[in-house]
Design a protein around this motif. Structure first.
Motif, PDB file in Angstrom:
ATOM      1  N   GLU A 265      45.784  34.665  42.986  1.00 28.43           N
ATOM      2  CA  GLU A 265      45.268  35.947  43.462  1.00 28.43           C
ATOM      3  C   GLU A 265      45.721  36.159  44.903  1.00 28.43           C
ATOM      4  O   GLU A 265      45.520  35.294  45.758  1.00 28.43           O
ATOM      5  CB  GLU A 265      43.736  35.960  43.401  1.00 28.43           C
TER       6      GLU A 265
ATOM      7  N   LEU B  16      45.381  37.521  48.421  1.00 29.36           N
ATOM      8  CA  LEU B  16      44.420  38.045  49.387  1.00 29.36           C
ATOM      9  C   LEU B  16      45.104  38.615  50.614  1.00 29.36           C
ATOM     10  O   LEU B  16      44.553  39.484  51.292  1.00 29.36           O
ATOM     11  CB  LEU B  16      43.448  36.937  49.825  1.00 29.36           C
TER      12      LEU B  16
ATOM     13  N   SER C 236      39.167  30.980  43.470  1.00 30.07           N
ATOM     14  CA  SER C 236      39.235  32.413  43.188  1.00 30.07           C
ATOM     15  C   SER C 236      38.308  32.755  42.035  1.00 30.07           C
ATOM     16  O   SER C 236      38.153  31.960  41.093  1.00 30.07           O
ATOM     17  CB  SER C 236      40.675  32.804  42.829  1.00 30.07           C
ATOM     18  N   ASN C 237      37.721  33.955  42.064  1.00 26.08           N
ATOM     19  CA  ASN C 237      36.893  34.434  40.953  1.00 26.08           C
ATOM     20  C   ASN C 237      37.737  34.923  39.783  1.00 26.08           C
ATOM     21  O   ASN C 237      37.225  35.056  38.664  1.00 26.08           O
ATOM     22  CB  ASN C 237      35.992  35.583  41.415  1.00 26.08           C
TER      23      ASN C 237
ATOM     24  N   THR D  79      43.532  31.337  45.100  1.00 28.87           N
ATOM     25  CA  THR D  79      43.971  32.414  45.983  1.00 28.87           C
ATOM     26  C   THR D  79      45.151  31.909  46.808  1.00 28.87           C
ATOM     27  O   THR D  79      45.436  30.711  46.839  1.00 28.87           O
ATOM     28  CB  THR D  79      42.848  32.844  46.946  1.00 28.87           C
TER      29      THR D  79
END
Length: 503
Positions: free
Chosen positions: A347, A349, A432-433, A438
């Motif tokens: 992910e 950021l 990371s969700n 991330t």
């Protein structure tokens, strides 16, 4: 400049400039003391008159010294004798070279190699003198329309050793020092080129030219965006897709080991030829220095040159990961999720944490070479500058033995590094969700979390990461590339080859 080695005495030197040291407080070195006796106390009279105190870098150039056949004598301050260490030694050598170059001395005999430097032998002193001399003389003027010419520049330096049996190690030191200096120079030249010239294509051209000189032992492979797409290198591609310049991965394969099946040492260099930060754009202040975000690739290029020049008996693969991080409608966005070559997802950021996205795919790609070990070199994090300043390279590794080898090489080369941890607590900062990880672990421990990110792609081999964000270039009045850590990695390879004479 030409370098040579001899074992002689100061009174036998003719038509040259003799270099000798003076310590605080006005204490003559053994050679300076010999010169004083030959000249019937001429030097000691000047010293006691206050012409030279012996502080580090002070100089006194003498001409027409009584009873001497040499043209000149240059006395150089070496500081306190008990404090004379490797840092002072290299500083003194650079001062000597600059002074001679500015004063029309074309040939000199240096007796500073006879001075004791704690923990180092003659090989080290001669090699470091060669490297320091070449560094002092380096200029980057290839893009200037007018280049001033020096009148009678320094052309030859002869290093004197006390014992004739030291001549062999001294000659080895010159050979190694010249090769490493050549690698450092080419690394600096590549790094100092402007981004409108030096893009990923330019890097690949330089690789071709290098390999053309060593065709018997080397071959190259250039991987473009179409092949990267087929391979699944989506993280690498995502970083460069806003640029009009194609991303290119340039691979040099050097076959120096007689055993063609011997596992290679792989060196990976981050080659962001310009880094705007992407949508997470950098501030305009000093953004011109973001051309130096390819110093990792320049380091690998320089080290490969050293290996080839010295015909090191190793198999080495150098990868220059060329790319450019720009801004347009095709660019990477915060919130995007990428699938890397390893299959792991990331992910995004911050689009300015892009170097690790390029490197993670390359670190997976090099698995195909069944490497003995992998070392990546990158101007990866500003956090490394905060942690270690501009003095030490950050070192992170999944293998303590490899880390210790690199630290030893760093100490030997005077190209220092510091070992940082990659503990689980730092790994958790990458949670990371929405994806496997991330690309940013937050401000705390930023250099370490960047290393933790890379470590997730290196489970199949011993690996080390060198963060050179603080050591690869200087800002301000002396802005320019430093060529670090070419010396450290060259020393590492020399140690692995069993060719280093340093103790």
């Amino acid at each position: 400049m030409e370098f040579s080695i001899q074992s002689s005495s100061p009174e036998k030197q003719r038509n040259v400039c003799i270099i000798a040291g003076v310590f605080e407080s006005r204490c003559l070195s053994p050679v300076a003391n010999q010169l004083d006796k030959i000249s019937d106390g001429y030097i000691s009279v000047l010293i006691h008159r206050g012409e030279l105190e012996g502080k580090v870098g002070q100089t006194l150039l003498l001409q027409h010294v009584p009873n001497m056949s040499s043209v000149r004598i240059l006395l150089i301050g070496c500081g306190k004798e008990y404090e004379f260490d490797e840092r002072q030694y290299k500083r003194v050598i650079k001062k000597v070279v600059n002074k001679l170059n500015d004063t029309g001395s074309t040939e000199a005999v240096c007796f500073l190699t006879e001075l004791p430097v704690k923990g180092h032998n003659t090989y080290w002193k001669v090699r470091q003198a060669v490297e320091a001399s070449q560094d002092a003389l380096y200029i980057f003027d290839r893009l200037k329309s007018k280049v001033p010419e020096l009148y009678r520049p320094l052309r030859k330096m002869i290093f004197n050793v006390h014992e004739p049996q030291e001549l062999t190690s001294g000659n080895n030191a010159i050979q190694h020092g010249l090769a490493i200096s050549s690698g450092i120079k080419t690394s600096k030249d590549l790094s100092n080129m402007p981004p409108n010239i030096c893009n990923a294509s330019y890097l690949s051209t330089q690789v071709r030219e290098l390999v053309d000189s060593y065709r018997k032992t080397t071959k190259i492979q250039i991987i473009g965006e179409k092949e990267m797409q087929k391979l699944g290198m989506h993280a690498y591609l995502a970083v460069g897709r806003a640029s009009t310049n194609e991303s290119l991965m340039s691979i040099i394969q050097y076959q120096g080991d007689p055993d063609i099946e011997a596992q290679p040492i792989v060196l990976v260099g981050k080659g962001l030829t310009f880094d705007s930060g992407g949508i997470s754009i950098k501030s305009s202040d000093s953004m011109d220095e973001m051309k130096y975000d390819m110093c990792g690739a320049a380091t690998v290029y320089g080290v490969m040159r050293v290996a080839m020049e010295l015909h090191l008996p190793l198999n080495i693969i150098g990868v220059l990961a060329g790319c450019e991080n720009m801004i347009n409608g095709h660019g990477l966005r915060p919130g995007d999720i990428l699938t890397t070559l390893s299959g792991q997802t990331v992910e995004i950021l911050n689009t300015d944490a892009e170097g690790r996205l390029v490197l993670c795919d390359v670190l997976t790609y090099v698995e195909r070479f069944s490497p003995k070990l992998v070392i990546d070199v990158a101007t990866l994090t500003g956090a490394c500058v905060i942690a270690l300043g501009h003095h030490l390279t950050g070192l992170i590794s999944n293998d303590n033995s490899l880390a210790h080898e690199l630290l030893r090489a760093a100490t030997q080369a005077g190209d220092r590094a510091w070992h940082l941890p990659i503990d689980d607590e730092f790994q958790e900062q990458l949670d990371s969700n929405f994806a496997d990880m991330t690309n940013l672990g937050g401000r705390p421990g930023g250099t370490i979390t960047a290393g933790c990110f890379l470590s997730r792609f290196t489970h199949k081999y011993p690996w080390a990461h060198l963060d050179i964000a603080g050591t690869a270039w200087r800002s301000g009045k002396d802005k320019g590339a430093t060529g670090r850590p070419v010396a450290m990695l060259s020393q590492f390879l020399l140690n692995r080859s069993g060719l280093s004479n340093d103790k």
